[in-house]
Design an enzyme around this catalytic site. Structure first.
Site, PDB file in Angstrom:
ATOM      1  N   GLU A 114     147.864 -29.980 -16.446  1.00 29.62           N
ATOM      2  CA  GLU A 114     147.272 -30.331 -15.148  1.00 29.62           C
ATOM      3  C   GLU A 114     146.174 -29.339 -14.808  1.00 29.62           C
ATOM      4  O   GLU A 114     146.089 -28.248 -15.408  1.00 29.62           O
ATOM      5  CB  GLU A 114     148.345 -30.346 -14.055  1.00 29.62           C
ATOM      6  N   HIS A 225     144.377 -33.401  -1.565  1.00 34.79           N
ATOM      7  CA  HIS A 225     144.406 -33.888  -2.939  1.00 34.79           C
ATOM      8  C   HIS A 225     143.167 -34.735  -3.170  1.00 34.79           C
ATOM      9  O   HIS A 225     142.840 -35.596  -2.351  1.00 34.79           O
ATOM     10  CB  HIS A 225     145.669 -34.720  -3.191  1.00 34.79           C
ATOM     11  N   ARG A 262     141.994 -28.110  -7.239  1.00 36.13           N
ATOM     12  CA  ARG A 262     141.902 -29.283  -6.357  1.00 36.13           C
ATOM     13  C   ARG A 262     140.839 -29.182  -5.276  1.00 36.13           C
ATOM     14  O   ARG A 262     140.169 -30.164  -4.966  1.00 36.13           O
ATOM     15  CB  ARG A 262     143.254 -29.507  -5.676  1.00 36.13           C
ATOM     16  N   HIS A 313     147.535 -33.110   1.587  1.00 36.35           N
ATOM     17  CA  HIS A 313     148.585 -33.215   0.576  1.00 36.35           C
ATOM     18  C   HIS A 313     149.630 -32.116   0.673  1.00 36.35           C
ATOM     19  O   HIS A 313     150.821 -32.365   0.468  1.00 36.35           O
ATOM     20  CB  HIS A 313     147.905 -33.168  -0.794  1.00 36.35           C
ATOM     21  N   ARG A 348     147.274 -23.906  -3.806  1.00 41.29           N
ATOM     22  CA  ARG A 348     148.435 -24.019  -4.709  1.00 41.29           C
ATOM     23  C   ARG A 348     148.003 -24.563  -6.061  1.00 41.29           C
ATOM     24  O   ARG A 348     147.270 -25.541  -6.150  1.00 41.29           O
ATOM     25  CB  ARG A 348     149.453 -24.971  -4.091  1.00 41.29           C
TER      26      ARG A 348
HETATM   27  C1  LIG Z   1     152.803 -37.918  -3.525  1.00 41.71           C
HETATM   28  C2  LIG Z   1     153.193 -36.493  -3.802  1.00 41.71           C
HETATM   29  C3  LIG Z   1     153.230 -36.039  -5.114  1.00 41.71           C
HETATM   30  C4  LIG Z   1     153.600 -34.713  -5.395  1.00 41.71           C
HETATM   31  N1  LIG Z   1     153.662 -34.310  -6.689  1.00 41.71           N
HETATM   32  C5  LIG Z   1     154.087 -33.058  -6.974  1.00 41.71           C
HETATM   33  C6  LIG Z   1     154.267 -32.628  -8.312  1.00 41.71           C
HETATM   34  O1  LIG Z   1     154.049 -33.364  -9.239  1.00 41.71           O
HETATM   35  N2  LIG Z   1     154.703 -31.363  -8.539  1.00 41.71           N
HETATM   36  C7  LIG Z   1     154.978 -30.498  -7.518  1.00 41.71           C
HETATM   37  O2  LIG Z   1     155.368 -29.355  -7.785  1.00 41.71           O
HETATM   38  N3  LIG Z   1     154.816 -30.885  -6.239  1.00 41.71           N
HETATM   39  C8  LIG Z   1     154.400 -32.130  -5.941  1.00 41.71           C
HETATM   40  N4  LIG Z   1     154.250 -32.512  -4.636  1.00 41.71           N
HETATM   41  C9  LIG Z   1     154.608 -31.561  -3.574  1.00 41.71           C
HETATM   42  C10 LIG Z   1     156.126 -31.457  -3.484  1.00 41.71           C
HETATM   43  O3  LIG Z   1     156.669 -32.750  -3.549  1.00 41.71           O
HETATM   44  C11 LIG Z   1     156.580 -30.799  -2.191  1.00 41.71           C
HETATM   45  O4  LIG Z   1     155.875 -29.622  -1.959  1.00 41.71           O
HETATM   46  C12 LIG Z   1     158.052 -30.454  -2.260  1.00 41.71           C
HETATM   47  O5  LIG Z   1     158.784 -31.548  -2.749  1.00 41.71           O
HETATM   48  C13 LIG Z   1     158.560 -30.050  -0.884  1.00 41.71           C
HETATM   49  O6  LIG Z   1     159.947 -29.938  -0.954  1.00 41.71           O
HETATM   50  P1  LIG Z   1     160.749 -29.339   0.283  1.00 41.71           P
HETATM   51  O7  LIG Z   1     162.174 -29.311  -0.133  1.00 41.71           O
HETATM   52  O8  LIG Z   1     160.135 -28.085   0.726  1.00 41.71           O
HETATM   53  O9  LIG Z   1     160.528 -30.401   1.453  1.00 41.71           O
HETATM   54  P2  LIG Z   1     160.704 -31.989   1.502  1.00 41.71           P
HETATM   55  O10 LIG Z   1     160.930 -32.579   0.175  1.00 41.71           O
HETATM   56  O11 LIG Z   1     159.571 -32.480   2.314  1.00 41.71           O
HETATM   57  O12 LIG Z   1     162.041 -32.155   2.335  1.00 41.71           O
HETATM   58  C14 LIG Z   1     162.101 -31.842   3.702  1.00 41.71           C
HETATM   59  C15 LIG Z   1     163.388 -32.362   4.274  1.00 41.71           C
HETATM   60  O13 LIG Z   1     163.551 -31.893   5.610  1.00 41.71           O
HETATM   61  C16 LIG Z   1     163.921 -32.979   6.464  1.00 41.71           C
HETATM   62  N5  LIG Z   1     163.467 -32.629   7.815  1.00 41.71           N
HETATM   63  C17 LIG Z   1     162.194 -32.441   8.246  1.00 41.71           C
HETATM   64  N6  LIG Z   1     162.186 -32.102   9.545  1.00 41.71           N
HETATM   65  C18 LIG Z   1     163.486 -32.059   9.949  1.00 41.71           C
HETATM   66  C19 LIG Z   1     164.138 -31.778  11.184  1.00 41.71           C
HETATM   67  N7  LIG Z   1     163.440 -31.473  12.295  1.00 41.71           N
HETATM   68  N8  LIG Z   1     165.491 -31.842  11.238  1.00 41.71           N
HETATM   69  C20 LIG Z   1     166.221 -32.178  10.136  1.00 41.71           C
HETATM   70  N9  LIG Z   1     165.654 -32.456   8.945  1.00 41.71           N
HETATM   71  C21 LIG Z   1     164.308 -32.393   8.846  1.00 41.71           C
HETATM   72  C22 LIG Z   1     163.254 -34.177   5.825  1.00 41.71           C
HETATM   73  O14 LIG Z   1     163.835 -35.378   6.233  1.00 41.71           O
HETATM   74  C23 LIG Z   1     163.478 -33.873   4.342  1.00 41.71           C
HETATM   75  O15 LIG Z   1     164.757 -34.273   3.943  1.00 41.71           O
HETATM   76  C24 LIG Z   1     153.889 -33.823  -4.342  1.00 41.71           C
HETATM   77  C25 LIG Z   1     153.843 -34.276  -3.024  1.00 41.71           C
HETATM   78  C26 LIG Z   1     153.502 -35.600  -2.745  1.00 41.71           C
HETATM   79  C27 LIG Z   1     153.456 -36.071  -1.333  1.00 41.71           C
END
Ligand SMILES: Cc1cc2nc3c(=O)[nH]c(=O)nc-3n(C[C@H](O)[C@H](O)[C@H](O)COP(=O)(O)OP(=O)(O)OC[C@H]3O[C@@H](n4cnc5c(N)ncnc54)[C@H](O)[C@@H]3O)c2cc1C
Length: 470
Positions: A114, A225, A262, A313, A348
């Site tokens: 990537e 993105h 990016r 993104h 990032r």
């Molecule tokens: C389309 C797309 C493609 C991506 N591709 C990649 C990739 O290939 N590789 C990579 O490394 N990263 C990628 N990313 C980024 C990556 O997905 C995220 O940075 C990462 O998954 C975030 O994980 P997290 O656990 O921090 O939060 P999230 O996965 O966003 O989870 C947050 C959680 O908190 C909950 N929540 C939020 N607010 C509250 C609240 N007030 N009370 C209770 N619960 C709450 C939500 O419901 C959710 O369950 C991508 C992102 C997108 C959008």
């Protein structure tokens, strides 16, 4: 709001959010015998992690080394990464991949390339379904774990404190006490009207932590993105460009290095006015779900390039933590995209974010296990304050004023958008009179070497202060 239910006895660890960071924290703690409550505002499987397409970066190839992964991470971060955090990230990456395999995640053969990576080091599961496959597996384990209670469809509104110390959270339905809390609520990219993120990813955890007294930082660094489908915001993964997809202008000519970081690619597209992504040279059989989505949107990727444009993104900034997920509020931890460990600096590196969730979700859970028991009786829980509404006007305002290209007048206009997180982003962006990574100001178009290593930190209502972190 319905009346609060009676308080249960304190959990050892309360995790908020069921993305990769929250799931990892919950499993890490519960596997070591802790009682864990995992609260999430939707269903267990609902998260941005579920949508992550590309993969997880880790120096697991024969020609690779964590030191090379570190150099690429620091280069993408544009002189603003906290090197100690980036080092932890890359050094622990191979072990976290091995742990996922032990948990039953099946990764594809071979490694992807990537943008910004000098080696093939992206681990995939089921092609472009990596986030989904990991999240599904971890959700199954969380749901089945006797040490984890899952509380779905409750929204965290506030941190519950005893003096300065965090002793739990208040949701829209209950007060939940705990010895330690890990906020893992994800980023805020859905605050912008053009976004690749699902609609609930609006930075609630960052706001809740900030109003509980936690420092937040680097909110001006927002990654746009470059290649979201123009109409839907559906992400056309970086992996496609790694495998030969090229960006074309209106005349059908290439105009940029598709594998540059990016922010550079995104600005090159904006400078050109419009762009299409040509997938004809790509082995499309490697991306069945992506190709299906493109065809469903009415395009024929075998014969025509797809119109793309940048979309919000990823947030590099967030709740300030140390290398073990600790915030400055005793008992309150954070992990994943809602944090600012400094690991990403100003930009990032692709596929370092799921990795961040795995590495720092685990470290936060291990550190939180060392928190002392909370004193009883607990103080009366506060009634949770509602979180601000994210209206279309807010999202349009964020896009117009704290979008890809900023200036002083626009940033001041952003202070009139009715959302406190948009204000915090604008305040950090006004305080950074330079351009760097995910923050570009047309009135200060160059990087200021005096700002190398500087993080913009907001504590309470005070204006952002520049800080250097070791
Ligand atoms: C389309 C797309 C493609 C991506 N591709 C990649 C990739 O290939 N590789 C990579 O490394 N990263 C990628 N990313 C980024 C990556 O997905 C995220 O940075 C990462 O998954 C975030 O994980 P997290 O656990 O921090 O939060 P999230 O996965 O966003 O989870 C947050 C959680 O908190 C909950 N929540 C939020 N607010 C509250 C609240 N007030 N009370 C209770 N619960 C709450 C939500 O419901 C959710 O369950 C991508 C992102 C997108 C959008």
């Amino acid at each position: 709001m319905s009346p609060l239910t009676p308080e249960p006895s304190p959990a050892d660890l309360l995790v908020v959010g069921s993305g990769l960071a929250g799931l990892t924290a919950a499993l890490t703690a519960a596997d070591r015998g802790a009682s864990v409550v995992l609260v999430t505002k939707g269903k267990l499987l609902a998260s941005t992690s579920f949508y992550a397409q590309g993969g997880v970066a880790a120096a697991v190839g024969d020609d690779d080394d964590p030191e090379l992964h570190l150099l690429d991470t620091l280069a993408a971060g544009r002189g603003t990464c906290r090197e100690s955090a980036a080092r932890v990230l890359v050094e622990e990456a191979p072990a976290r991949i091995a742990e996922l395999r032990e948990r039953g995640v099946v990764f594809d053969d071979g490694l992807g390339l990537e943008g910004g990576h000098s080696r093939r080091r992206i681990v995939h599961a089921d092609g472009a379904q990596t986030g989904r496959r990991i999240a599904e597996r971890l959700c199954d384990q969380v749901a089945a774990h006797p040490g984890i209670e899952v509380v779905e469809e409750q929204q965290m509104l506030d941190v519950w404190r005893d003096g300065a110390r965090c002793v739990g959270i208040v949701t829209d339905r209950a007060a939940l006490p705990a010895r330690a809390v890990v906020i893992a609520t994800g980023g805020a990219a859905a605050l912008w009207s053009r976004t690749t993120n699902p609609p609930g990813t609006v930075g609630e955890g960052i706001l809740v932590a900030h109003r509980a007294g936690a420092a937040v930082a680097d909110l001006e660094f927002v990654q746009f993105h470059p290649t979201a489908m123009r109409d839907s915001g559906f992400l056309l993964s970086e992996a496609l460009r790694g495998e030969g997809a090229v960006l074309l202008d209106d005349e059908g000519h290439r105009f940029t290095d598709e594998l540059a970081p990016r922010d550079e690619v995104a600005r090159a597209i904006v400078a050109h006015g419009s762009a299409t992504l040509d997938l004809r040279a790509v082995d499309r059989s490697r991306f069945p779900s992506l190709i299906e989505q493109i065809v469903d949107a009415g395009f024929d990727p075998a014969h025509e390039p797809i119109p793309v444009s940048p979309a919000a993104h990823y947030m590099m900034g967030g709740i300030v933590t140390d290398l073990d997920g600790r915030t400055n509020v005793p008992g309150l931890y954070a992990a994943g995209e809602c944090t600012c460990t400094g690991v990403h600096g100003a930009n990032r590196l692709a596929s370092n974010s799921m990795l961040e969730c795995l590495v720092f979700g685990r470290r936060a859970a291990l550190a939180a296990a060392e928190e002392p028991r909370i004193a009883s009786p607990l103080p009366t829980a506060p009634v949770g304050r509602p979180l601000p509404e994210v209206t279309d006007a807010v999202r349009r305002g964020a896009w117009e004023h704290v979008g890809l290209i900023r200036d002083d007048a626009g940033l001041r206009a952003a202070l009139r958008v009715e959302h406190p997180l948009v204000h915090l982003v604008a305040e950090c962006a006004l305080a950074r009179s330079e351009s760097r990574g995910g923050h570009f100001r047309i009135d200060f178009p160059y990087r200021d070497p005096a700002m190398d290593g500087v993080h913009m930190v907001v504590r309470g209502d005070a204006p952002p202060e520049p800080e250097q972190w070791s």
